[in-house]
Write a protein that holds these residues in place. Structure first.
Motif, PDB file in Angstrom:
ATOM      1  N   SER A   1      87.838  48.334 -14.169  1.00 58.01           N
ATOM      2  CA  SER A   1      86.900  48.947 -15.114  1.00 58.01           C
ATOM      3  C   SER A   1      85.777  49.696 -14.410  1.00 58.01           C
ATOM      4  CB  SER A   1      86.304  47.883 -16.042  1.00 58.01           C
ATOM      5  OG  SER A   1      85.620  46.890 -15.299  1.00 58.01           O
TER       6      SER A   1
ATOM      7  N   ALA B   1      87.813  50.050 -19.802  1.00 58.07           N
ATOM      8  CA  ALA B   1      88.490  51.346 -19.680  1.00 58.07           C
ATOM      9  C   ALA B   1      89.899  51.156 -20.205  1.00 58.07           C
ATOM     10  CB  ALA B   1      88.513  51.828 -18.227  1.00 58.07           C
ATOM     11  N   SER B   2      90.571  52.254 -20.483  1.00 59.81           N
ATOM     12  CA  SER B   2      91.939  52.151 -20.974  1.00 59.81           C
ATOM     13  C   SER B   2      92.828  51.533 -19.900  1.00 59.81           C
ATOM     14  CB  SER B   2      92.475  53.533 -21.352  1.00 59.81           C
ATOM     15  OG  SER B   2      92.677  54.316 -20.182  1.00 59.81           O
TER      16      SER B   2
ATOM     17  N   ASP C   1      95.665  52.549 -18.882  1.00 59.23           N
ATOM     18  CA  ASP C   1      96.180  53.602 -17.997  1.00 59.23           C
ATOM     19  C   ASP C   1      95.142  53.993 -16.946  1.00 59.23           C
ATOM     20  OD1 ASP C   1      98.582  53.646 -19.327  1.00 59.23           O
ATOM     21  OD2 ASP C   1      98.121  55.436 -20.516  1.00 59.23           O
ATOM     22  N   ALA C   2      93.897  54.151 -17.372  1.00 57.43           N
ATOM     23  CA  ALA C   2      92.839  54.544 -16.439  1.00 57.43           C
ATOM     24  C   ALA C   2      92.620  53.466 -15.387  1.00 57.43           C
ATOM     25  CB  ALA C   2      91.542  54.806 -17.201  1.00 57.43           C
ATOM     26  N   ARG C   3      92.624  52.224 -15.813  1.00 57.17           N
ATOM     27  CA  ARG C   3      92.410  51.123 -14.875  1.00 57.17           C
ATOM     28  C   ARG C   3      93.549  51.032 -13.860  1.00 57.17           C
ATOM     29  NH1 ARG C   3      92.555  46.487 -18.482  1.00 57.17           N
ATOM     30  NH2 ARG C   3      92.261  45.285 -16.573  1.00 57.17           N
TER      31      ARG C   3
ATOM     32  N   ARG D   1      93.232  53.864 -11.317  1.00 54.20           N
ATOM     33  CA  ARG D   1      92.174  53.608 -10.335  1.00 54.20           C
ATOM     34  C   ARG D   1      92.631  52.608  -9.288  1.00 54.20           C
ATOM     35  NH1 ARG D   1      87.415  52.646 -14.830  1.00 54.20           N
ATOM     36  NH2 ARG D   1      87.133  54.828 -15.455  1.00 54.20           N
TER      37      ARG D   1
ATOM     38  N   ASP E   1      82.684  52.051 -22.291  1.00 52.76           N
ATOM     39  CA  ASP E   1      84.044  52.444 -21.932  1.00 52.76           C
ATOM     40  C   ASP E   1      83.945  53.540 -20.878  1.00 52.76           C
ATOM     41  OD1 ASP E   1      86.641  53.424 -21.747  1.00 52.76           O
ATOM     42  OD2 ASP E   1      87.030  53.235 -23.890  1.00 52.76           O
ATOM     43  N   THR E   2      84.447  53.257 -19.678  1.00 57.31           N
ATOM     44  CA  THR E   2      84.317  54.203 -18.568  1.00 57.31           C
ATOM     45  C   THR E   2      85.500  55.155 -18.446  1.00 57.31           C
ATOM     46  OG1 THR E   2      85.334  52.690 -16.962  1.00 57.31           O
ATOM     47  CG2 THR E   2      82.947  52.513 -17.301  1.00 57.31           C
ATOM     48  N   THR E   3      86.439  55.084 -19.387  1.00 57.93           N
ATOM     49  CA  THR E   3      87.577  56.000 -19.352  1.00 57.93           C
ATOM     50  C   THR E   3      87.076  57.442 -19.390  1.00 57.93           C
ATOM     51  OG1 THR E   3      88.898  54.393 -20.599  1.00 57.93           O
ATOM     52  CG2 THR E   3      89.749  56.645 -20.467  1.00 57.93           C
TER      53      THR E   3
END
Length: 214
Positions: free
Chosen positions: A9, A143-144, A146-148, A151, A192-194
């Protein structure tokens, strides 16, 4: 300040930069659980053996450096910053962190570190709910999926699909463990950091600190 959230996240990078910007100390509680996990693996102890794992945690000498510019982790006087980020530790840390005896030992140590700091940013999974419920402000980063996964796979130079599967496994273990599960504190601000860059997240959190503490 308490910063909680699941793996990927953005907790670690954001918390370090925020602490540096605020002139505060920085505590990565996850590194402490990883250090115990490394000690468990080095001792040849089965991570599912709760009693044996708890004994390792009690015997381990963990020293955490809280300089946000150069945080360090030492296990029994040996620097283990690279070793605790390896795949074996990553694969076993959720099981070790779920052991109540481990959490009792490390939460006590974390509270001691917090008590000695004038200002400190503490990141983990149960900071706002268990370790420092009096912290101000409290933030829950997310975060989503997918984004996590993207990363984490980029950081570790690992396969994206395998990373996504492992994150889902860790999320399940962290959020369903009996003792101190991953959870958002009732009074935490969720972000939400996405799609957000690190600088933007840090800027938003600095504004939050100013609004709460000034």
């Amino acid at each position: 300040m308490a910063v909680d959230g699941p793996s990927g996240s953005g907790k670690s990078t954001v918390s370090r930069r925020l602490a540096a910007a605020l002139g505060a100390r920085y505590l990565d509680t996850g590194a402490m659980y990883r250090a115990v996990t490394l000690a468990v693996l080095q001792a040849g102890v089965d991570p599912s053996d709760a009693d044996a794992v708890a004994k390792v945690a009690m015997d381990a000498r963990i020293v955490i450096g809280t300089d946000p510019e150069k945080p360090t982790t030492r296990l029994d006087a040996v620097a283990v910053d690279r070793e605790i980020r390896g795949p074996e530790v990553t694969g076993a840390v959720s099981a070790v962190a779920a052991v109540p005896g481990v959490r009792r030992v490390l939460v006590a140590q974390q509270r001691e570190i917090i008590a000695t700091a004038a200002r400190i940013v503490v990141e983990g999974r149960d900071i706002g709910t268990v370790v420092a419920p009096e912290a101000r402000p409290k933030v829950y980063l997310t975060a989503s999926a997918d984004a996590r996964a993207h990363r984490r796979s980029t950081e570790a130079d690992a396969d994206l699909d395998a990373t996504a599967v492992d994150l889902a496994r860790r999320d399940r273990l962290d959020s369903t463990r009996t003792t101190d599960p991953l959870a958002k504190a009732a009074d935490a601000v969720e972000l939400d950091t996405t799609g957000l860059g690190i600088d933007e997240v840090v800027t938003r959190l600095r504004a939050l600190v100013g609004a709460v503490c000034d």
